[in-house]
Design an enzyme around this catalytic site. Structure first.
Site, PDB file in Angstrom:
ATOM      1  N   ASP A  14     -56.131 -35.463  21.502  1.00 19.29           N
ATOM      2  CA  ASP A  14     -56.953 -33.991  20.857  1.00 19.29           C
ATOM      3  C   ASP A  14     -57.567 -34.433  22.356  1.00 19.29           C
ATOM      4  OD1 ASP A  14     -58.330 -32.960  18.540  1.00 19.29           O
ATOM      5  OD2 ASP A  14     -58.991 -32.339  20.497  1.00 19.29           O
ATOM      6  N   PHE A  16     -51.559 -29.878  15.350  1.00 17.27           N
ATOM      7  CA  PHE A  16     -52.008 -29.362  15.114  1.00 17.27           C
ATOM      8  C   PHE A  16     -52.898 -28.608  16.200  1.00 17.27           C
ATOM      9  CE2 PHE A  16     -52.170 -32.272  11.936  1.00 17.27           C
ATOM     10  CZ  PHE A  16     -52.150 -31.943  10.795  1.00 17.27           C
ATOM     11  N   LYS A  69     -58.316 -21.586  17.140  1.00 19.58           N
ATOM     12  CA  LYS A  69     -58.031 -20.951  16.186  1.00 19.58           C
ATOM     13  C   LYS A  69     -59.441 -19.737  15.932  1.00 19.58           C
ATOM     14  CE  LYS A  69     -60.776 -23.876  13.409  1.00 19.58           C
ATOM     15  NZ  LYS A  69     -60.776 -25.124  11.902  1.00 19.58           N
ATOM     16  N   SER A  79     -49.639 -20.154  10.302  1.00 19.43           N
ATOM     17  CA  SER A  79     -51.215 -19.356   9.576  1.00 19.43           C
ATOM     18  C   SER A  79     -50.095 -18.008   8.279  1.00 19.43           C
ATOM     19  CB  SER A  79     -52.051 -19.140  10.257  1.00 19.43           C
ATOM     20  OG  SER A  79     -52.524 -18.043   9.602  1.00 19.43           O
ATOM     21  N   TYR A  83     -54.933 -14.385  18.408  1.00 18.41           N
ATOM     22  CA  TYR A  83     -54.658 -15.993  17.729  1.00 18.41           C
ATOM     23  C   TYR A  83     -54.012 -15.489  16.895  1.00 18.41           C
ATOM     24  CZ  TYR A  83     -54.780 -19.160  13.957  1.00 18.41           C
ATOM     25  OH  TYR A  83     -54.800 -20.186  12.981  1.00 18.41           O
ATOM     26  N   LYS A  91     -49.414 -17.905  17.018  1.00 20.04           N
ATOM     27  CA  LYS A  91     -48.588 -18.424  15.929  1.00 20.04           C
ATOM     28  C   LYS A  91     -47.327 -17.723  15.699  1.00 20.04           C
ATOM     29  CE  LYS A  91     -52.030 -21.838  14.696  1.00 20.04           C
ATOM     30  NZ  LYS A  91     -51.638 -22.698  15.707  1.00 20.04           N
ATOM     31  N   ASN A  98     -55.855 -20.408   3.526  1.00 14.57           N
ATOM     32  CA  ASN A  98     -57.215 -20.476   3.810  1.00 14.57           C
ATOM     33  C   ASN A  98     -57.979 -21.878   3.119  1.00 14.57           C
ATOM     34  OD1 ASN A  98     -57.270 -17.515   3.519  1.00 14.57           O
ATOM     35  ND2 ASN A  98     -59.152 -17.333   4.496  1.00 14.57           N
ATOM     36  N   GLY A 133     -60.558  -5.811  11.536  1.00 11.56           N
ATOM     37  CA  GLY A 133     -59.184  -7.280  11.404  1.00 11.56           C
ATOM     38  C   GLY A 133     -58.814  -7.321   9.604  1.00 11.56           C
ATOM     39  N   ASP A 134     -60.012  -7.076   9.120  1.00 12.38           N
ATOM     40  CA  ASP A 134     -59.642  -7.596   7.821  1.00 12.38           C
ATOM     41  C   ASP A 134     -58.554  -6.914   7.079  1.00 12.38           C
ATOM     42  OD1 ASP A 134     -61.088 -10.025   7.896  1.00 12.38           O
ATOM     43  OD2 ASP A 134     -62.989  -9.161   6.877  1.00 12.38           O
TER      44      ASP A 134
HETATM   45  P1  NAD Z   1     -59.702 -27.363  14.804  1.00 11.56           P
HETATM   46  O1  NAD Z   1     -60.618 -26.647  15.315  1.00 11.56           O
HETATM   47  O2  NAD Z   1     -60.040 -28.253  13.797  1.00 11.56           O
HETATM   48  O3  NAD Z   1     -57.861 -29.142  15.382  1.00 11.56           O
HETATM   49  C1  NAD Z   1     -57.590 -28.186  16.232  1.00 11.56           C
HETATM   50  C2  NAD Z   1     -57.662 -29.367  16.798  1.00 11.56           C
HETATM   51  O4  NAD Z   1     -56.646 -29.114  17.992  1.00 11.56           O
HETATM   52  C3  NAD Z   1     -59.126 -29.443  17.958  1.00 11.56           C
HETATM   53  O5  NAD Z   1     -59.677 -30.578  17.540  1.00 11.56           O
HETATM   54  C4  NAD Z   1     -59.220 -29.241  19.581  1.00 11.56           C
HETATM   55  O6  NAD Z   1     -59.862 -30.199  19.946  1.00 11.56           O
HETATM   56  C5  NAD Z   1     -57.833 -29.617  19.106  1.00 11.56           C
HETATM   57  N1  NAD Z   1     -56.903 -29.243  21.200  1.00 11.56           N
HETATM   58  C6  NAD Z   1     -57.534 -28.037  21.367  1.00 11.56           C
HETATM   59  N2  NAD Z   1     -56.446 -27.528  21.842  1.00 11.56           N
HETATM   60  C7  NAD Z   1     -56.006 -28.707  22.874  1.00 11.56           C
HETATM   61  C8  NAD Z   1     -55.083 -28.952  23.658  1.00 11.56           C
HETATM   62  N3  NAD Z   1     -54.584 -27.923  24.583  1.00 11.56           N
HETATM   63  N4  NAD Z   1     -54.540 -30.330  23.606  1.00 11.56           N
HETATM   64  C9  NAD Z   1     -55.307 -31.287  22.817  1.00 11.56           C
HETATM   65  N5  NAD Z   1     -56.217 -30.844  21.875  1.00 11.56           N
HETATM   66  C10 NAD Z   1     -56.591 -29.570  21.783  1.00 11.56           C
HETATM   67  O7  NAD Z   1     -59.012 -26.672  13.753  1.00 11.56           O
HETATM   68  P2  NAD Z   1     -58.271 -26.894  12.571  1.00 11.56           P
HETATM   69  O8  NAD Z   1     -59.175 -25.938  11.285  1.00 11.56           O
HETATM   70  O9  NAD Z   1     -57.809 -28.538  11.515  1.00 11.56           O
HETATM   71  O10 NAD Z   1     -56.666 -26.674  12.466  1.00 11.56           O
HETATM   72  C11 NAD Z   1     -55.366 -26.939  12.763  1.00 11.56           C
HETATM   73  C12 NAD Z   1     -54.265 -26.494  13.171  1.00 11.56           C
HETATM   74  O11 NAD Z   1     -54.281 -25.124  11.928  1.00 11.56           O
HETATM   75  C13 NAD Z   1     -54.828 -25.117  14.257  1.00 11.56           C
HETATM   76  O12 NAD Z   1     -53.525 -24.768  15.540  1.00 11.56           O
HETATM   77  C14 NAD Z   1     -55.144 -24.334  13.286  1.00 11.56           C
HETATM   78  O13 NAD Z   1     -54.573 -22.353  14.765  1.00 11.56           O
HETATM   79  C15 NAD Z   1     -54.204 -24.138  12.793  1.00 11.56           C
HETATM   80  N6  NAD Z   1     -54.170 -23.014  10.966  1.00 11.56           N
HETATM   81  C16 NAD Z   1     -55.940 -23.515  10.300  1.00 11.56           C
HETATM   82  C17 NAD Z   1     -56.796 -22.533  10.036  1.00 11.56           C
HETATM   83  C18 NAD Z   1     -58.198 -23.305   9.365  1.00 11.56           C
HETATM   84  O14 NAD Z   1     -58.112 -21.809   8.887  1.00 11.56           O
HETATM   85  N7  NAD Z   1     -58.589 -23.739   9.849  1.00 11.56           N
HETATM   86  C19 NAD Z   1     -55.903 -21.468   9.193  1.00 11.56           C
HETATM   87  C20 NAD Z   1     -54.548 -21.588   9.778  1.00 11.56           C
HETATM   88  C21 NAD Z   1     -54.147 -22.226  11.146  1.00 11.56           C
HETATM   89  N1  UFG Z   2     -66.334 -13.208   4.772  1.00 16.02           N
HETATM   90  C1  UFG Z   2     -67.701 -12.858   4.874  1.00 16.02           C
HETATM   91  N2  UFG Z   2     -69.193 -13.369   5.912  1.00 16.02           N
HETATM   92  C2  UFG Z   2     -68.648 -14.165   6.520  1.00 16.02           C
HETATM   93  C3  UFG Z   2     -67.334 -14.532   6.853  1.00 16.02           C
HETATM   94  C4  UFG Z   2     -65.825 -14.216   5.676  1.00 16.02           C
HETATM   95  O1  UFG Z   2     -67.875 -12.216   4.125  1.00 16.02           O
HETATM   96  O2  UFG Z   2     -68.727 -14.774   6.884  1.00 16.02           O
HETATM   97  C5  UFG Z   2     -65.064 -12.575   4.248  1.00 16.02           C
HETATM   98  C6  UFG Z   2     -63.612 -12.069   5.025  1.00 16.02           C
HETATM   99  O3  UFG Z   2     -64.138 -10.526   5.171  1.00 16.02           O
HETATM  100  C7  UFG Z   2     -62.475 -12.208   4.662  1.00 16.02           C
HETATM  101  C8  UFG Z   2     -63.280 -13.418   3.272  1.00 16.02           C
HETATM  102  O4  UFG Z   2     -64.732 -14.082   4.030  1.00 16.02           O
HETATM  103  O5  UFG Z   2     -62.703 -11.713   3.203  1.00 16.02           O
HETATM  104  C9  UFG Z   2     -62.166 -15.185   4.377  1.00 16.02           C
HETATM  105  O6  UFG Z   2     -63.282 -14.550   5.173  1.00 16.02           O
HETATM  106  P1  UFG Z   2     -62.308 -15.943   6.520  1.00 16.02           P
HETATM  107  O7  UFG Z   2     -62.942 -16.173   7.811  1.00 16.02           O
HETATM  108  O8  UFG Z   2     -62.827 -17.370   6.525  1.00 16.02           O
HETATM  109  O9  UFG Z   2     -61.219 -16.074   6.720  1.00 16.02           O
HETATM  110  P2  UFG Z   2     -59.620 -15.072   7.056  1.00 16.02           P
HETATM  111  O10 UFG Z   2     -58.855 -14.942   6.172  1.00 16.02           O
HETATM  112  O11 UFG Z   2     -59.772 -13.857   7.684  1.00 16.02           O
HETATM  113  O12 UFG Z   2     -58.889 -16.067   8.033  1.00 16.02           O
HETATM  114  C10 UFG Z   2     -58.852 -17.618   7.912  1.00 16.02           C
HETATM  115  C11 UFG Z   2     -58.591 -18.314   9.466  1.00 16.02           C
HETATM  116  C12 UFG Z   2     -57.910 -17.437   9.934  1.00 16.02           C
HETATM  117  C13 UFG Z   2     -55.921 -17.564   9.289  1.00 16.02           C
HETATM  118  C14 UFG Z   2     -56.642 -16.690   7.750  1.00 16.02           C
HETATM  119  C15 UFG Z   2     -55.108 -17.066   6.853  1.00 16.02           C
HETATM  120  O13 UFG Z   2     -59.526 -17.659  10.171  1.00 16.02           O
HETATM  121  O14 UFG Z   2     -57.446 -18.069  11.264  1.00 16.02           O
HETATM  122  O15 UFG Z   2     -57.280 -17.500   7.887  1.00 16.02           O
HETATM  123  O16 UFG Z   2     -54.454 -18.940   7.279  1.00 16.02           O
HETATM  124  F1  UFG Z   2     -54.875 -17.259   9.853  1.00 16.02           F
END
Ligand code: NAD
Ligand code: UFG
Length: 338
Positions: free
Chosen positions: A31, A80, A84, A124, A150, A154, A180, A293-294
């Protein structure tokens, strides 16, 4: 199996490291700490009672990545690493395309050089854009209605992996489309620690419940849903972590794609109500305008993962709220305050 986790110090990575360890796998963490703290890795080590080799490198830096791969000789990679934050990706598209695409490309190049065959990629639900139909199945169309860089990263990485697989059929690539992710490890030692103001609903609600922020802004109550607020498929991070172990156990040549979600939709107001139950007091909220965008609703049919990976969610939204609240109470300012 020895599994190298890029981005393994992050939210989902640390929970997956623990799940892998619990199933007898060895873990190596890479990381650059762009969005993580090394304290999270120490906590994962504390929970598992084992040491997890940690390399602070940028996965885009191919020489550094090659050195780590040659030194550790993993059997499989879970990718990972990535940036994001949806809103940040609109403001900084170049940074997002650069980091997310180049890290994936470096990784696959080094995998081929080092003859590593198994790859799991964090995709995602965002690739479905504006859902063609609900619940979302893996064969639903992707790429229509993606509203931010973003999400496009993906989508593009998925396509790159499918193209590379055709030319490198020995590679066993699993694309996991997360819905989520929410919740925290039941110990309260690790959890989601967003930098600055949380973008996502659950960590925001947790911080309001803990008194760190005054109120939740609910982004719109005029969606076509049960109560007008957005509906999402929340999945406990422990279930998501288990999904990665199942994916590795069933890894096979070619590209396999799975939705990882609970299959249940929960509205914003339902999630706030569940969190109120968990924390034992009311959570102030205010309805404001929609966020750009939601979409109305997003939830999946997780049947393919159940049938082919033998995986399904075990935790409820109530479990996720309880564990998020536990993490929030023990770590009100995240890892940094320790
Ligand atoms: P996170 O930010 O906690 O973890 C991602 C990690 O990648 C971080 O620790 C960051 O420091 C590291 N990183 C970023 N760029 C890097 C690089 N170039 N080299 C080395 N390390 C790097 O996020 P997370 O929630 O644990 O998500 C993990 C993966 O899952 C991400 O790819 C994210 O896009 C994907 N994802 C997350 C969600 C979500 O809502 N959490 C939903 C769908 C997909
Ligand atoms: N929401 C609120 N208030 C807030 C934050 C969110 O009302 O302060 C609402 C949003 O409008 C949505 C729901 O809560 O209806 C969930 O929102 P999130 O931002 O928690 O999640 P999203 O579904 O928008 O997106 C997340 C990640 C994306 C990922 C997606 C599907 O941010 O990266 O889930 O995995 F792609």
């Amino acid at each position: 199996m020895k599994v190298l986790l890029t981005g393994g110090a992050g939210y989902i990575g640390t929970h997956t490291a623990i799940a892998l360890h619990d199933q007898g796998h060895q873990v190596v963490i890479v990381d650059n700490l762009a969005n993580a703290s090394q304290e999270a890795v120490k906590r994962a080590e504390q929970i598992t009672g084992t040491s997890m080799p940690f390399y602070e490198i940028d996965v885009c830096q191919i020489d550094a990545l090659r050195r780590v791969m040659e030194a550790t000789k993993p059997d499989a990679i879970i990718h990972f690493a990535g940036l994001k934050a949806v809103g940040e990706s609109v403001a900084q598209p170049l940074r997002y395309y650069d980091n997310n695409l180049n890290s994936a490309l470096s990784l696959v190049k080094v995998m081929l050089e080092c003859d590593v065959q198994h790859l799991v990629f964090s995709s995602s639900a965002t690739v479905y854009g504006d859902p063609e139909r609900l619940p979302l199945t893996e064969d639903c169309r992707i790429g229509v209605g993606i509203t931010n860089p973003y999400g496009w990263t993906k989508y593009m990485i998925e396509q790159m992996l499918r193209d590379i697989s055709l030319a490198e059929p020995q590679l066993a690539i699993t694309i996991l489309r997360y819905f989520n992710p929410v919740g925290a490890h039941p110990s309260g030692l690790i959890g989601e620690d967003p930098l600055g103001i949380p973008n996502n609903l659950m960590p925001f609600v947790a911080q309001v419940a803990g008194g760190r922020r005054p109120e939740v802004q609910v982004f719109g109550n005029d969606f076509d849903t049960v109560d007008g607020t957005g509906v999402r498929d929340y999945i406990h991070v422990s279930d998501l972590a288990a999904g990665h172990v199942a994916a590795l156990d069933h890894s096979q040549p070619g590209v396999s794609t799975y939705n990882l979600g609970s299959g249940r939709g929960t509205s914003v107001l339902e999630l706030i109500a569940a969190f109120e139950q968990a924390c034992g007091h009311t959570i102030p909220y205010r309805i404001v305008g929609r966020r750009a965008g939601d979409i109305d609703s997003s939830y999946c049919d997780p049947e393919l993962a159940r049938r082919l990976l033998g995986w399904k969610t075990e935790h409820t939204i109530e479990d996720a709220c309880r564990d998020s609240w536990h993490w929030q109470r023990l770590n009100p300012m995240g890892y940094i305050s320790q």
